[in-house]
Design an enzyme around this catalytic site. Structure first.
Site, PDB file in Angstrom:
ATOM      1  CG  ASP A 120     -39.160  -8.702-149.383  1.00 47.46           C
ATOM      2  OD1 ASP A 120     -38.084  -8.127-149.131  1.00 47.46           O
ATOM      3  OD2 ASP A 120     -39.256  -9.934-149.473  1.00 47.46           O
ATOM      4  CG  ASP A 139     -33.762  -8.483-151.189  1.00 46.74           C
ATOM      5  OD1 ASP A 139     -33.091  -8.951-150.248  1.00 46.74           O
ATOM      6  OD2 ASP A 139     -35.002  -8.577-151.256  1.00 46.74           O
TER       7      ASP A 139
END
Length: 160
Positions: A120, A139
């Site tokens: 991330d 995401d």
């Protein structure tokens, strides 16, 4: 009708996700820098290793949980694919949305297989609210695709 829109959307989403992760995390050396202000506070790159699901939920950290999440993600991809093919095979919008969900999920699966966790790097805050969470492009694709599946589901049905 063939599901070329679904396949193309999934492929493009997967490639964009992996390219952004490689470019930002390794290309900009975020893995060592840990933070890079792009347009603070709206956009900051922050290195994150997500061993669970969204927002770190179910972060067991064990190898068993890693592979369980890989299997769950793959089962969800197959389920979405089969549902859209059987129920909405003619709807290009539903194919596109399903492709985004599948491509995003596969991007996170690739991370889990290669690194043991999902990379991330995106952090966004606004209006005095400091968001502590990081996420990635996969995401975004999963969220946008799932929202589209919900919004366009009723429109894709054929009249009885």
């Amino acid at each position: 009708m063939r599901s070329y829109v679904l396949y193309l959307a999934a492929f493009v989403a997967l490639i964009i996700d992996q390219a952004t992760k490689i470019g930002v995390v390794f290309g900009l050396d975020l893995v060592n820098r840990l933070r890079l202000d792009v347009a603070p506070p709206l956009l900051t790159f922050r290195y994150g290793e997500n061993r669970g699901i969204n927002f770190g939920l179910f972060d067991g950290g064990s190898d068993a949980s890693r592979w369980a999440l890989v299997v769950i993600s793959l089962v969800i991809c197959v389920a979405v694919f089969l549902w859209v093919r059987r129920s909405h095979g003619q709807s290009r919008m539903m194919q596109l949305c399903a492709g985004l969900v599948i491509g995003g999920a596969l991007g996170n699966v690739v991370d889990r297989v290669l690194y043991g966790y999902v990379l991330d790097f995106l952090n966004m805050s606004c209006c005095g609210v400091n968001n502590p969470f990081v996420f990635n492009v996969a995401d975004i694709f999963i969220f946008a695709g799932a929202a589209g599946l919900i919004l366009f589901e009723g429109r894709a049905k054929k009249p009885a």
